[in-house]
Design an enzyme around this catalytic site. Structure first.
Site, PDB file in Angstrom:
ATOM      1  N   HIS A   1      39.855  63.505  23.286  1.00 33.62           N
ATOM      2  CA  HIS A   1      38.824  62.690  22.636  1.00 33.62           C
ATOM      3  C   HIS A   1      38.631  61.364  23.363  1.00 33.62           C
ATOM      4  CE1 HIS A   1      36.356  61.412  19.153  1.00 33.62           C
ATOM      5  NE2 HIS A   1      36.795  60.210  19.502  1.00 33.62           N
ATOM      6  N   GLU A   2      39.725  60.677  23.641  1.00 33.84           N
ATOM      7  CA  GLU A   2      39.581  59.354  24.253  1.00 33.84           C
ATOM      8  C   GLU A   2      39.070  59.453  25.685  1.00 33.84           C
ATOM      9  OE1 GLU A   2      39.508  57.093  22.221  1.00 33.84           O
ATOM     10  OE2 GLU A   2      40.493  58.184  20.612  1.00 33.84           O
TER      11      GLU A   2
ATOM     12  N   HIS B   1      35.302  59.534  25.882  1.00 30.47           N
ATOM     13  CA  HIS B   1      34.580  58.263  25.798  1.00 30.47           C
ATOM     14  C   HIS B   1      34.291  57.666  27.179  1.00 30.47           C
ATOM     15  CE1 HIS B   1      34.121  57.633  21.562  1.00 30.47           C
ATOM     16  NE2 HIS B   1      35.396  57.860  21.324  1.00 30.47           N
TER      17      HIS B   1
ATOM     18  N   GLU C   1      30.575  58.350  19.197  1.00 29.38           N
ATOM     19  CA  GLU C   1      31.682  59.018  18.504  1.00 29.38           C
ATOM     20  C   GLU C   1      31.330  60.456  18.124  1.00 29.38           C
ATOM     21  OE1 GLU C   1      34.541  58.044  18.482  1.00 29.38           O
ATOM     22  OE2 GLU C   1      34.612  55.856  18.484  1.00 29.38           O
TER      23      GLU C   1
ATOM     24  N   TYR D   1      31.416  60.652  13.060  1.00 29.78           N
ATOM     25  CA  TYR D   1      32.177  61.623  13.846  1.00 29.78           C
ATOM     26  C   TYR D   1      31.810  63.064  13.468  1.00 29.78           C
ATOM     27  CZ  TYR D   1      35.542  57.952  15.320  1.00 29.78           C
ATOM     28  OH  TYR D   1      36.143  56.840  15.853  1.00 29.78           O
TER      29      TYR D   1
END
Length: 659
Positions: free
Chosen positions: A373-374, A377, A396, A463
């Site tokens: 997930h990170e 970004h 997000e 999200y």
């Protein structure tokens, strides 16, 4: 510690290399580079303070005369209980609570002690509260935004250079940034200029500063630039940061200064701790070259290092294949200690924080999920620099959708998040469950300022609802068309500031080109419901009936299937009918009326029928009403096993959420 492989080299060349400008990472700039920073900062680990000197070179991107500048002072969100952030959050974020009784002062702040135009005047500033003022709830105690009047305006295309001196006190970590014992994660730590949006940028009708206060449920928005940062910290600390490590200089007072250089990024963060275990690896690009991966693990988590690396490589490969190349030469992954878990799960350019605990079984894929997930970004925040204050769903939610795709395709669609003791949960299905099992899924729209979303709904609306409607869009248009949409969006808007319309325009361009008029002249009807509206999708198979032929009335055998729209949302939907001859009939309904009855004339009886057989409408609230069967109850149990287990699985999810 010093990076051992370079010790002799830097001892020999430190006096020359440290003073030289860094070698460009990208010979041709990838971005406009409007906000460029040179910062020297010193960490005092005992006092938990920073002392910094900053040179900002800012270029006016508009045709306007700029008579004032605006800056974020994010650390003032932690100054006291009176800031807007603290009033909104109550001193907690993502389950982490501020420790007001800590032995060390848990509050944080930042003060500018001097601001001057290079070769010109000393500047004064005043605190402003643009969001509170607009909402009619003015909070004069909030000090997270300042305005700086200029006696000499900055003309179109001109650059102003400011020299700024600042000092900061780091907060005890509970919300992303700060300290915990001798661990430091330093984010949003320097005076940072806002974004001046020329007319036509995003929603700006005239030129305007976009510089929001720091809110409980908001992240960030910034222009691209080049960062040259010198970080002075204790010699025993390992320091890593956004960008590329350049050099290191040891001082006689027990400290060292490390130099980092980053290009075409929207932010700069760094970490320092004497306890990191450093693992280095590389990911080879299919097109050639490699990305250097630096993983900073806590000693007690060292046996989970490979899990983080495998997840990072899976994400790098997937985005490279389906969206576009990751242009940077490196990636740093930070594993925070448990006592600093509030700094985990955060994204900064080329630098992310993950999160795990000691002894976590491999069947609970939390570190993999957070790493994927990170890293995502780096695309949805860094390469596509949307406004996280105003359109958090655009980074997000899009990132959550890709997290689901990557996790499900890497670890299994039914076991991507959890595969332990017979319990399994996929990633995209977890997002869907989060949305559909809300007490009121129609509570609000995802569109709008994050701090003004309905209470308690930020996570779902930004999200998981967004990920679920993106998966629904994929179901309607098909994966190849969806991938073309996303690639077009990425290529067209990378290193720019997209908004909702940027994405919708591309959908409206690609879908008719590939699918003709299947869904009408455009897809605005879809976004009006799922993004701007709060419509709920729920289609149910109401009844199926077989009627025998009648020689007296001259009627053929007849089969009727009735489908109902039980939600207020309208989506086109398929219906699959299975006959006792083995033949299957696929029917199509535009889904607009409240009910539709289909009549078939087949020389057979219906055995079962199902609405949305391929689960295109991933937003459908209740999958348990999607099918009916007329199979005799005396049939062998094996005939029902698959359907029964499917039914149980869905109802168990419902019961779990109710509990």
């Amino acid at each position: 510690m010093i990076r051992s492989s370079l010790v002799l080299f830097f001892l020999a060349l430190v006096l020359t290399s440290y003073a030289q400008p860094p070698k460009p990472i990208f010979p041709v700039p990838l971005s406009p580079r409007l906000a460029n920073y040179q910062i020297d900062v010193t960490l005092d680990p005992a006092r938990k303070t920073l002392n910094g000197r900053e040179t900002l070179s800012w270029t006016n991107p508009s045709s306007d005369l700029i008579r004032e500048l605006r800056f974020h002072l994010y650390l003032n969100a932690f100054r006291n209980e009176k800031s807007t952030f603290m009033r909104e959050s109550g001193g907690q974020l993502r389950g982490d609570q501020m420790d007001r009784n800590a032995a060390v002062d848990p509050y944080g702040s930042i003060d500018i002690t001097s601001m001057k135009v290079r070769g010109g005047e000393t500047l004064a500033y005043q605190f402003i509260q643009p969001d509170d003022e607009a909402a009619g709830t003015l909070n004069k105690d909030d000090r997270t935004v300042i305005r700086v009047p200029l006696s000499q305006p900055v003309g179109p295309g001109q650059t102003i250079v400011l020299d700024i001196v600042f000092k900061a006190k780091l907060p005890k970590i509970f919300a992303r940034t700060g300290f915990s014992r001798d661990y430091f994660l330093v984010g949003q730590w320097f005076p940072k200029i806002g974004v001046y949006e020329p007319a036509g940028t995003r929603y700006a009708k005239t030129g305007q500063w976009n510089c929001h206060q720091f809110h409980a449920h908001s992240e960030f928005y910034a222009d691209y630039g080049v960062y040259d940062v010198n970080i002075t910290a204790p010699k025993a600390y390992w320091v890593s940061a956004t960008g590329l490590y350049q050099s290191e200089k040891i001082h006689s007072n027990g400290t060292k200064t490390l130099r980092y250089h980053a290009e075409d990024v929207v932010d700069f963060a760094w970490t320092a701790s004497p306890h990191f275990q450093v693992i280095e690896d590389t990911w080879k690009r299919p097109s050639g070259g490699a990305v250097a991966i630096e993983l900073l693990m806590q000693p007690e988590h060292l046996n989970q290092a490979q899990r983080h690396l495998d997840a990072a490589k899976a994400a790098l490969s997937y985005f490279d294949r389906y969206l576009g190349p990751y242009p940077f030469p490196n990636l740093t992954i930070v594993d925070p200690p448990l006592h600093a878990s509030g700094s985990g799960g955060m994204e900064y350019p080329t630098f992310i924080t993950a999160g795990t605990v000691w002894g976590l079984p491999e069947g609970i894929r939390a570190p993999e999920m957070v790493t994927v997930h990170e890293f995502g970004h780096q695309y949805f925040m860094q390469l596509l620099a949307s406004n996280e204050f105003e359109e958090a769903w655009l980074d997000e939610g899009f990132n959550q959708y890709y997290e689901g795709r990557i996790m499900d395709e890497t670890y299994g669609p039914r076991s991507a998040q959890v595969d332990l003791f017979g319990f399994r949960m996929g990633d995209l299905e977890s997002s869907r469950s989060s949305y559909v099992h809300q007490e009121n899924p129609a509570l609000g729209s995802s569109f709008g300022n994050t701090w003004q979303l309905p209470d308690g709904q930020y996570g779902v609306l930004t999200y998981t609802k967004t990920a679920t409607w993106l998966r629904t869009l994929e179901g309607l248009v098909g994966r190849p068309v969806m991938d073309e949409i996303m690639r077009t969006y990425f290529v067209r808007w990378r290193f720019r500031h997209p908004n909702a319309r940027s994405f919708i325009d591309i959908v409206n361009e690609v879908v008719p080109k590939r699918l003709g008029g299947k869904y009408g002249p455009d897809m605005n009807w879809f976004f009006d419901q799922v993004l701007y509206g709060d419509k709920v999708i729920d289609y149910a198979l109401a009844s199926i009936r077989n009627s025998p032929a009648s020689s007296q009335k001259g009627r053929r055998r007849q089969q009727r299937i009735t489908v109902q729209r039980q939600g207020d949302g309208q989506m086109p939907v398929d219906v699959r009918v299975h006959l006792d001859t083995g033949k299957e009939v696929l029917l199509f309904w535009d889904g607009k009326a409240r009910q539709r009855t289909f009549t078939l004339y087949e020389d057979a009886d219906i055995v079962w029928a199902t609405v949305d057989p391929k689960q295109k409408l991933y937003m459908d609230l209740n999958l348990n009403n999607n099918s009916l069967t007329l199979e005799p109850a005396s049939a062998p149990a094996a005939k029902f096993a698959a359907k029964f287990l499917f039914w149980v699985q869905n109802w168990m999810q419902w019961l779990a959420w109710l509990a």
